[in-house]
Design a protein around this motif. Structure first.
Motif, PDB file in Angstrom:
ATOM      1  N   ALA A   1      -1.604  -8.260   6.837  1.00  0.00           N
ATOM      2  CA  ALA A   1      -2.405  -8.683   5.690  1.00  0.00           C
ATOM      3  C   ALA A   1      -3.793  -9.095   6.139  1.00  0.00           C
ATOM      4  CB  ALA A   1      -1.718  -9.845   4.972  1.00  0.00           C
TER       5      ALA A   1
ATOM      6  N   VAL B   1       2.569 -10.588  10.154  1.00  0.00           N
ATOM      7  CA  VAL B   1       3.577 -11.503   9.638  1.00  0.00           C
ATOM      8  C   VAL B   1       4.968 -10.926   9.846  1.00  0.00           C
ATOM      9  CG1 VAL B   1       4.355 -12.808   7.620  1.00  0.00           C
ATOM     10  CG2 VAL B   1       1.932 -12.191   7.841  1.00  0.00           C
TER      11      VAL B   1
ATOM     12  N   THR C   1      -3.409  -8.173   0.487  1.00  0.00           N
ATOM     13  CA  THR C   1      -2.939  -6.919   1.101  1.00  0.00           C
ATOM     14  C   THR C   1      -4.120  -6.010   1.421  1.00  0.00           C
ATOM     15  OG1 THR C   1      -2.654  -5.949  -1.082  1.00  0.00           O
ATOM     16  CG2 THR C   1      -0.737  -6.992  -0.104  1.00  0.00           C
TER      17      THR C   1
ATOM     18  N   ASP D   1       3.236  -3.452   2.550  1.00  0.00           N
ATOM     19  CA  ASP D   1       3.988  -4.077   1.475  1.00  0.00           C
ATOM     20  C   ASP D   1       4.357  -5.494   1.919  1.00  0.00           C
ATOM     21  OD1 ASP D   1       5.776  -4.926  -0.435  1.00  0.00           O
ATOM     22  OD2 ASP D   1       6.738  -2.965  -0.633  1.00  0.00           O
ATOM     23  N   SER D   2       3.716  -6.476   1.313  1.00  0.00           N
ATOM     24  CA  SER D   2       3.901  -7.858   1.769  1.00  0.00           C
ATOM     25  C   SER D   2       5.306  -8.373   1.483  1.00  0.00           C
ATOM     26  CB  SER D   2       2.861  -8.769   1.127  1.00  0.00           C
ATOM     27  OG  SER D   2       3.019  -8.756  -0.274  1.00  0.00           O
ATOM     28  N   ARG D   3       6.105  -7.610   0.734  1.00  0.00           N
ATOM     29  CA  ARG D   3       7.495  -8.021   0.520  1.00  0.00           C
ATOM     30  C   ARG D   3       8.360  -7.658   1.722  1.00  0.00           C
ATOM     31  NH1 ARG D   3       8.087  -4.682  -4.895  1.00  0.00           N
ATOM     32  NH2 ARG D   3       7.177  -3.265  -3.365  1.00  0.00           N
TER      33      ARG D   3
ATOM     34  N   ASP E   1      -6.317 -12.019   5.818  1.00  0.00           N
ATOM     35  CA  ASP E   1      -6.435 -13.405   5.360  1.00  0.00           C
ATOM     36  C   ASP E   1      -7.891 -13.838   5.266  1.00  0.00           C
ATOM     37  OD1 ASP E   1      -7.155 -13.775   7.971  1.00  0.00           O
ATOM     38  OD2 ASP E   1      -5.558 -15.184   8.460  1.00  0.00           O
TER      39      ASP E   1
ATOM     40  N   ALA F   1       3.671 -15.829  12.102  1.00  0.00           N
ATOM     41  CA  ALA F   1       2.450 -15.088  11.771  1.00  0.00           C
ATOM     42  C   ALA F   1       1.422 -15.297  12.870  1.00  0.00           C
ATOM     43  CB  ALA F   1       1.883 -15.549  10.433  1.00  0.00           C
TER      44      ALA F   1
ATOM     45  N   LYS G   1      -6.965  -9.394  11.641  1.00  0.00           N
ATOM     46  CA  LYS G   1      -5.976  -9.273  10.570  1.00  0.00           C
ATOM     47  C   LYS G   1      -4.722 -10.051  10.953  1.00  0.00           C
ATOM     48  CE  LYS G   1      -8.380  -6.474   7.890  1.00  0.00           C
ATOM     49  NZ  LYS G   1      -9.688  -6.744   8.584  1.00  0.00           N
TER      50      LYS G   1
ATOM     51  N   HIS H   1       4.821  -7.282   8.072  1.00  0.00           N
ATOM     52  CA  HIS H   1       3.691  -6.661   7.397  1.00  0.00           C
ATOM     53  C   HIS H   1       2.373  -7.169   7.969  1.00  0.00           C
ATOM     54  CE1 HIS H   1       4.494 -10.271   4.874  1.00  0.00           C
ATOM     55  NE2 HIS H   1       3.174 -10.316   4.774  1.00  0.00           N
TER      56      HIS H   1
END
Length: 188
Positions: free
Chosen positions: A154, A25, A2, A146-148, A156, A35, A22, A152
């Motif tokens: 992220a 997703v 995150t 918030d990756s939930r 990598d 993604a 970045k 979102h």
DNA sequence: AAAGAGATGGTCT
DNA sequence: GACCATCTCTTTT
């Protein structure tokens, strides 16, 4: 991995080029994941005649005045849904528009959603990204850090490009002199 | 290859 | 009622 919110609390023209590389997703309730790597962005700020926030806060743009790292989704030309990441301090009214991505996962799903388009036309425009990732107004205001969350952003580990191509923003009629469009080379 | 126009609807004046 | 942070299809060079 995150991304820290403070990373997004900087000004949009600073965040924008670093957002290149970045990972964006989007997951459906059925568990389908799409993604992609962000490859083109544009910065919009409060004192920017081309920005939705230039004339102050309205119901539509209110998310842009909220905390950094949240999604600002708007309908373009009544048809297209475009995704931004809010930047700067709360109240600033800034964001970075995600204009293009390179699909990394869920290519089959993207091809379905973008039926009839050639590979290079899948996600090379903000409205096309919106369709490919099934972005809609229900995502407006969503916390992208918030990756939930279904949508979102992220990190990598892909570093931002060393020499991003900088150029004028697209589809606007004001402040054309601000070179706030950033793209991973090569251009088109 | 480039230029033109229609689609389509929320938002703001 | 005009204006779009766009895309696609059609027409013209």
């Amino acid at each position: 991995m995150t991304i820290d919110r403070a990373w997004f609390e900087r000004d949009a023209p600073i965040v924008a080029p670093e957002l290149l590389g970045k990972r964006l997703v989007a997951a459906t309730t059925e568990g389908v994941i799409v993604a992609g790597r962000i490859i083109e962005v544009e910065a919009y700020t409060r004192d920017d005649p081309a920005s939705h926030t230039f004339r102050g806060q309205t119901p539509r743009n209110s998310v842009m005045f909220g905390p950094a790292g949240h999604a600002y989704v708007y309908i373009s030309y009544g048809i297209h849904r475009c995704l931004n990441v809010v930047t700067g301090a709360t109240g600033d009214g800034q964001a970075v528009l995600i204009r293009a991505v390179e699909v990394l996962d869920g290519l089959e799903t993207v091809v379905e959603r973008r039926a009839g388009r050639s590979h290079r036309e899948l996600t090379n425009g903000p409205g096309k990204v919106g369709e490919a990732f099934a972005i809609d107004l229900s995502h407006n205001g969503l916390d992208l850090l918030d990756s939930r969350n279904a949508v979102h952003v992220a990190d990598d580990g892909t570093p931002p490009p060393v020499g991003p191509v900088v150029g004028p923003r697209i589809g606007i009629t004001e402040a054309l002199e601000r070179p706030w469009r950033f793209r991973v080379p090569p251009v088109r």
